[in-house]
Design an enzyme around this catalytic site. Structure first.
Site, PDB file in Angstrom:
ATOM      1  N   HIS A  57       0.857  -1.181   0.000  1.00 56.17           N
ATOM      2  CA  HIS A  57       0.000   0.000   0.000  1.00 56.17           C
ATOM      3  C   HIS A  57       0.899   1.240   0.000  1.00 56.17           C
ATOM      4  O   HIS A  57       2.031   1.197   0.499  1.00 56.17           O
ATOM      5  CB  HIS A  57      -0.875   0.029   1.248  1.00 56.17           C
ATOM      6  CG  HIS A  57      -1.985  -0.978   1.243  1.00 56.17           C
ATOM      7  ND1 HIS A  57      -3.136  -0.795   1.953  1.00 56.17           N
ATOM      8  CD2 HIS A  57      -2.114  -2.174   0.606  1.00 56.17           C
ATOM      9  CE1 HIS A  57      -3.942  -1.836   1.772  1.00 56.17           C
ATOM     10  NE2 HIS A  57      -3.332  -2.688   0.958  1.00 56.17           N
ATOM     11  N   GLU A  78       0.952   3.910   1.776  1.00 57.96           N
ATOM     12  CA  GLU A  78       1.423   4.358   3.090  1.00 57.96           C
ATOM     13  C   GLU A  78       2.573   3.516   3.598  1.00 57.96           C
ATOM     14  O   GLU A  78       3.553   4.048   4.143  1.00 57.96           O
ATOM     15  CB  GLU A  78       0.284   4.292   4.127  1.00 57.96           C
ATOM     16  CG  GLU A  78      -0.930   5.117   3.770  1.00 57.96           C
ATOM     17  CD  GLU A  78      -2.022   4.333   3.063  1.00 57.96           C
ATOM     18  OE1 GLU A  78      -3.199   4.561   3.361  1.00 57.96           O
ATOM     19  OE2 GLU A  78      -1.696   3.480   2.196  1.00 57.96           O
ATOM     20  N   CYS A  96      -6.265   2.235   5.641  1.00 60.99           N
ATOM     21  CA  CYS A  96      -6.962   1.025   6.089  1.00 60.99           C
ATOM     22  C   CYS A  96      -6.411   0.637   7.464  1.00 60.99           C
ATOM     23  O   CYS A  96      -5.500   1.285   7.994  1.00 60.99           O
ATOM     24  CB  CYS A  96      -6.744  -0.102   5.084  1.00 60.99           C
ATOM     25  SG  CYS A  96      -5.029  -0.705   5.045  1.00 60.99           S
ATOM     26  N   CYS A 138      -2.564   0.038   7.438  1.00 62.13           N
ATOM     27  CA  CYS A 138      -1.772   1.259   7.302  1.00 62.13           C
ATOM     28  C   CYS A 138      -1.918   2.182   8.511  1.00 62.13           C
ATOM     29  O   CYS A 138      -0.954   2.827   8.929  1.00 62.13           O
ATOM     30  CB  CYS A 138      -2.140   1.973   6.002  1.00 62.13           C
ATOM     31  SG  CYS A 138      -1.675   0.996   4.549  1.00 62.13           S
TER      32      CYS A 138
END
Length: 155
Positions: free
Chosen positions: A59, A61, A89, A92
């Site tokens: 992801h 992040e 999410c 993260c």
């Protein structure tokens, strides 16, 4: 906690939006992130790379936090700000807590999987050993539009 000038967030979100647009080229969901160091300079960048890397943890992040840790030579990102186009999410948000970032600045809320105040609020859970400040809505309309366009093209 050190606060950056809100204009710094606008410029950082600009860069995150550029990264998000690049993610689409690999077929990834358009999410981009940058980490601002304590002095306000960009020390980490990331964009979604799950499809490109075949990695469920790739992801934006996570990749930005990894790059920031490498740049600063420490996993403790105290004094740093994570700027991301979409609300993080659970994974993260947890990474932001574990990295000890001071704040998350987000563009669009994620009403399905958000974990910094919408569906969940991992970053401000009093049971954890660190809390993260959240600032929402920076360039939120642009971030949301980018996501809407991406998913509309796949339907």
């Amino acid at each position: 906690m050190r606060h950056h000038d809100p204009m710094t967030y606008e410029a950082a979100m600009d860069e995150a939006l550029t990264l998000a647009r690049e993610a689409v080229l690999d077929g990834d969901v358009p999410v981009g992130a940058v980490v601002l160091g304590p002095d306000g300079s960009v020390v980490g960048r990331g964009r979604n790379r799950r499809e490109a890397d075949g990695d469920p943890t790739a992801h934006a992040e996570i990749l930005a936090l990894r790059e920031a840790s490498a740049a600063l030579g420490t996993w403790r990102l105290e004094g740093c700000t994570l700027v991301v186009t979409l609300e993080p999410c659970t994974m993260c948000a947890g990474a932001a807590v574990l990295a000890r970032v001071d704040r998350v600045v987000l563009g669009a809320w994620d009403p399905k999987a958000g974990a910094t105040g919408s569906v969940r609020d991992v970053v401000r859970d009093s049971r954890l050993n660190h809390r993260v400040e959240v600032e929402a809505g920076v360039r939120g309309d642009e971030s949301a539009a980018l996501l809407r366009e991406f998913f509309a093209q796949r339907r």
